[in-house]
Design a protein around this motif. Structure first.
Motif, PDB file in Angstrom:
ATOM      1  N   MET A 225      59.324  57.953  92.024  1.00 31.01           N
ATOM      2  CA  MET A 225      58.170  57.264  91.456  1.00 31.01           C
ATOM      3  C   MET A 225      57.527  58.200  90.444  1.00 31.01           C
ATOM      4  SD  MET A 225      54.574  55.980  93.245  1.00 31.01           S
ATOM      5  CE  MET A 225      55.286  54.607  94.142  1.00 31.01           C
ATOM      6  N   TYR A 226      57.170  57.667  89.272  1.00 30.09           N
ATOM      7  CA  TYR A 226      56.494  58.490  88.272  1.00 30.09           C
ATOM      8  C   TYR A 226      55.223  59.094  88.872  1.00 30.09           C
ATOM      9  CZ  TYR A 226      59.382  56.600  84.459  1.00 30.09           C
ATOM     10  OH  TYR A 226      60.419  56.259  83.632  1.00 30.09           O
ATOM     11  N   ASP A 227      55.035  60.383  88.646  1.00 34.76           N
ATOM     12  CA  ASP A 227      53.843  61.084  89.122  1.00 34.76           C
ATOM     13  C   ASP A 227      52.830  61.124  87.987  1.00 34.76           C
ATOM     14  OD1 ASP A 227      52.108  62.492  90.683  1.00 34.76           O
ATOM     15  OD2 ASP A 227      53.197  64.403  90.566  1.00 34.76           O
ATOM     16  N   VAL A 228      52.211  59.966  87.740  1.00 38.96           N
ATOM     17  CA  VAL A 228      51.271  59.821  86.631  1.00 38.96           C
ATOM     18  C   VAL A 228      49.922  59.366  87.184  1.00 38.96           C
ATOM     19  CG1 VAL A 228      53.077  59.273  84.959  1.00 38.96           C
ATOM     20  CG2 VAL A 228      51.965  57.419  86.227  1.00 38.96           C
ATOM     21  N   SER A 229      48.939  59.318  86.317  1.00 41.31           N
ATOM     22  CA  SER A 229      47.618  58.828  86.706  1.00 41.31           C
ATOM     23  C   SER A 229      47.638  57.307  86.668  1.00 41.31           C
ATOM     24  CB  SER A 229      46.558  59.377  85.748  1.00 41.31           C
ATOM     25  OG  SER A 229      45.283  58.871  86.083  1.00 41.31           O
ATOM     26  N   TYR A 230      47.544  56.682  87.837  1.00 40.01           N
ATOM     27  CA  TYR A 230      47.605  55.228  87.935  1.00 40.01           C
ATOM     28  C   TYR A 230      46.213  54.614  87.975  1.00 40.01           C
ATOM     29  CZ  TYR A 230      52.592  55.522  89.151  1.00 40.01           C
ATOM     30  OH  TYR A 230      53.945  55.750  89.138  1.00 40.01           O
ATOM     31  N   ASN A 231      46.096  53.438  87.391  1.00 37.33           N
ATOM     32  CA  ASN A 231      44.923  52.602  87.591  1.00 37.33           C
ATOM     33  C   ASN A 231      45.150  51.816  88.880  1.00 37.33           C
ATOM     34  OD1 ASN A 231      43.299  52.813  84.945  1.00 37.33           O
ATOM     35  ND2 ASN A 231      45.370  52.417  84.216  1.00 37.33           N
ATOM     36  N   GLU A 232      44.437  52.185  89.935  1.00 36.55           N
ATOM     37  CA  GLU A 232      44.587  51.510  91.218  1.00 36.55           C
ATOM     38  C   GLU A 232      43.922  50.136  91.132  1.00 36.55           C
ATOM     39  OE1 GLU A 232      46.230  52.708  93.793  1.00 36.55           O
ATOM     40  OE2 GLU A 232      46.503  54.830  93.239  1.00 36.55           O
ATOM     41  N   THR A 233      44.653  49.096  91.565  1.00 36.44           N
ATOM     42  CA  THR A 233      44.136  47.747  91.438  1.00 36.44           C
ATOM     43  C   THR A 233      44.663  46.895  92.582  1.00 36.44           C
ATOM     44  OG1 THR A 233      43.920  45.892  89.880  1.00 36.44           O
ATOM     45  CG2 THR A 233      46.042  47.035  89.908  1.00 36.44           C
ATOM     46  N   ASN A 234      44.510  45.581  92.487  1.00 34.66           N
ATOM     47  CA  ASN A 234      45.129  44.675  93.440  1.00 34.66           C
ATOM     48  C   ASN A 234      45.939  43.643  92.665  1.00 34.66           C
ATOM     49  OD1 ASN A 234      43.376  42.465  92.652  1.00 34.66           O
ATOM     50  ND2 ASN A 234      41.775  43.364  93.944  1.00 34.66           N
ATOM     51  N   ARG A 235      46.674  42.811  93.381  1.00 32.56           N
ATOM     52  CA  ARG A 235      47.609  41.900  92.724  1.00 32.56           C
ATOM     53  C   ARG A 235      46.908  40.955  91.755  1.00 32.56           C
ATOM     54  NH1 ARG A 235      50.567  37.015  93.945  1.00 32.56           N
ATOM     55  NH2 ARG A 235      49.266  36.677  95.771  1.00 32.56           N
ATOM     56  N   LYS A 236      45.813  40.352  92.164  1.00 38.48           N
ATOM     57  CA  LYS A 236      45.111  39.412  91.294  1.00 38.48           C
ATOM     58  C   LYS A 236      44.587  40.098  90.034  1.00 38.48           C
ATOM     59  CE  LYS A 236      41.427  35.977  91.081  1.00 38.48           C
ATOM     60  NZ  LYS A 236      41.028  36.430  89.747  1.00 38.48           N
ATOM     61  N   LYS A 237      43.937  41.249  90.205  1.00 40.26           N
ATOM     62  CA  LYS A 237      43.389  41.949  89.044  1.00 40.26           C
ATOM     63  C   LYS A 237      44.499  42.425  88.117  1.00 40.26           C
ATOM     64  CE  LYS A 237      39.082  43.517  91.210  1.00 40.26           C
ATOM     65  NZ  LYS A 237      38.295  44.692  91.658  1.00 40.26           N
ATOM     66  N   PHE A 238      45.653  42.819  88.703  1.00 38.55           N
ATOM     67  CA  PHE A 238      46.768  43.247  87.865  1.00 38.55           C
ATOM     68  C   PHE A 238      47.231  42.100  86.980  1.00 38.55           C
ATOM     69  CE2 PHE A 238      51.340  43.143  87.170  1.00 38.55           C
ATOM     70  CZ  PHE A 238      51.483  44.266  86.360  1.00 38.55           C
ATOM     71  N   TYR A 239      47.415  40.916  87.555  1.00 38.88           N
ATOM     72  CA  TYR A 239      47.872  39.776  86.758  1.00 38.88           C
ATOM     73  C   TYR A 239      46.830  39.364  85.727  1.00 38.88           C
ATOM     74  CZ  TYR A 239      52.296  38.830  89.107  1.00 38.88           C
ATOM     75  OH  TYR A 239      53.598  38.906  89.554  1.00 38.88           O
ATOM     76  N   ASP A 240      45.562  39.514  86.054  1.00 39.78           N
ATOM     77  CA  ASP A 240      44.515  39.240  85.059  1.00 39.78           C
ATOM     78  C   ASP A 240      44.654  40.174  83.855  1.00 39.78           C
ATOM     79  OD1 ASP A 240      43.463  37.227  86.610  1.00 39.78           O
ATOM     80  OD2 ASP A 240      41.841  38.440  87.447  1.00 39.78           O
ATOM     81  N   THR A 241      44.908  41.462  84.132  1.00 39.64           N
ATOM     82  CA  THR A 241      45.083  42.439  83.061  1.00 39.64           C
ATOM     83  C   THR A 241      46.357  42.158  82.270  1.00 39.64           C
ATOM     84  OG1 THR A 241      43.926  44.130  84.352  1.00 39.64           O
ATOM     85  CG2 THR A 241      45.270  44.897  82.516  1.00 39.64           C
ATOM     86  N   LEU A 242      47.434  41.838  82.980  1.00 46.74           N
ATOM     87  CA  LEU A 242      48.707  41.538  82.309  1.00 46.74           C
ATOM     88  C   LEU A 242      48.555  40.327  81.392  1.00 46.74           C
ATOM     89  CD1 LEU A 242      51.730  42.259  82.086  1.00 46.74           C
ATOM     90  CD2 LEU A 242      52.145  40.642  83.959  1.00 46.74           C
ATOM     91  N   HIS A 243      47.850  39.317  81.858  1.00 49.52           N
ATOM     92  CA  HIS A 243      47.637  38.127  81.033  1.00 49.52           C
ATOM     93  C   HIS A 243      46.807  38.468  79.789  1.00 49.52           C
ATOM     94  CE1 HIS A 243      45.822  34.294  79.762  1.00 49.52           C
ATOM     95  NE2 HIS A 243      46.960  33.760  80.177  1.00 49.52           N
ATOM     96  N   ARG A 244      45.780  39.300  79.977  1.00 47.27           N
ATOM     97  CA  ARG A 244      44.943  39.700  78.844  1.00 47.27           C
ATOM     98  C   ARG A 244      45.779  40.455  77.806  1.00 47.27           C
ATOM     99  NH1 ARG A 244      41.037  44.050  78.269  1.00 47.27           N
ATOM    100  NH2 ARG A 244      41.457  44.664  80.424  1.00 47.27           N
ATOM    101  N   TYR A 245      46.685  41.301  78.277  1.00 43.33           N
ATOM    102  CA  TYR A 245      47.549  42.053  77.367  1.00 43.33           C
ATOM    103  C   TYR A 245      48.554  41.141  76.667  1.00 43.33           C
ATOM    104  CZ  TYR A 245      51.642  44.797  76.026  1.00 43.33           C
ATOM    105  OH  TYR A 245      52.715  45.311  75.339  1.00 43.33           O
TER     106      TYR A 245
END
Length: 288
Positions: A225-245
């Motif tokens: 797994m990439y050892d990077v700084s992740y934006n911790e979120t949940n499934r609904k918020k992730f899809y909201d962000t993906l849709h916005r993008y």
């Protein structure tokens, strides 16, 4: 480790017989890493399965179909990882190239989907990581409980006898074929929970299809797994962000990542509508 990035290509795909009647199906913002992020090993790899993943980029009109090769790695301790085979290959190539060689080979090094699905990591959970523009996101959820219905249908895939099963999962009706000859209760994407590997899966409309096309019974490639700084979120918020993008990738990248992009037509003229949000012509794998 912070990675330096090069913008390689931007594509706007139009469907229609005339510009005035055209629909924007999907805008793509392709960003090539000039170095690979550091990664941590979660488990030693045991088995690898390659899936031909086909999906309708325009699910409303079924007019455009895309294809990717995806990799399912299964570890001896029950951890598995579903990710892009192209990205796994590119990660091993990039460190061997100079910056000049990276630019020269940009088309060959164009990334695949940045989705990573880790099952049983942590124990009893699914961890989903995905890159949106320059930022990595991560969320955890409980391992799904699939209410599979077994049928009498049988087919052969890669020489293995496979039995059919069906279930409803997050807004789609799935039909899969699994083989008990490979006693791994796993499969592509988030699909799992049958007494054998899921070799083939498709939703009821054929908008998303997975077909196993390769098996490696012994591998030295670890599950990482990439050892990077992740934006911790949940499934609904992730899809909201993906849709916005995905409805406005250029505007998202400029607002969130500070990247300014000039989009031009074939004649080299700036497109004044490039930053306008569009209505997406496709549904996500999870529709709930």
């Amino acid at each position: 480790m912070k990675t330096k990035l090069l913008i390689i290509s931007i594509g706007v795909f139009l469907i229609g017989t005339a510009v005035t009647n055209a629909r924007i199906v999907r805008r793509q913002l392709n960003i090539l890493q000039s170095s690979v992020p550091e990664a941590k090993t979660l488990a030693e790899g045991n088995l690898e399965f390659i899936y031909d993943y086909t999906f309708n980029a325009d699910t409303l009109y079924n007019s455009q179909r895309d294809r990717e090769k995806m990799l399912l790695q299964v570890g001896a301790d029950g951890i598995s990882k579903y990710s892009s085979l192209k990205n796994a290959t590119i990660d091993s190539i990039i460190p061997t190239l100079s910056e000049e060689e990276l630019v020269k080979n940009a088309e060959r090094l164009a990334n695949g989907p940045f989705i990573n699905i880790f099952k049983n990591y942590p124990d009893g959970k699914i961890t989903h990581t995905e890159k949106i523009a320059l930022d990595w996101f991560k969320y955890e959820e409980n391992m799904p409980q699939f209410d599979w219905t077994l049928t009498d249908s049988v087919r052969t895939i890669l020489g293995y006898e496979c039995r059919q099963a069906k279930c409803s999962f997050r807004g789609r009706e799935w039909t899969v074929f699994y083989t008990e000859e490979i006693p791994v209760m796993d499969g592509p994407w988030k699909l799992c929970g049958l007494p054998g590997l899921i070799m083939s899966a498709r939703d009821e409309k054929g908008q998303y299809v997975f077909e196993c096309v390769g098996i490696k019974s012994s591998t030295s490639r670890p599950i990482t797994m990439y050892d990077v700084s992740y934006n911790e979120t949940n499934r609904k918020k992730f899809y909201d962000t993906l849709h916005r993008y995905e409805s406005n990738p250029y505007g998202y990248a400029e607002t969130v990542s500070g990247i300014h992009i000039t989009v031009t037509d074939n004649a080299g003229n700036p497109d004044p509508t490039a930053y306008d949000p569009i209505e997406l012509g496709y549904d996500y794998l999870e529709r709930d």
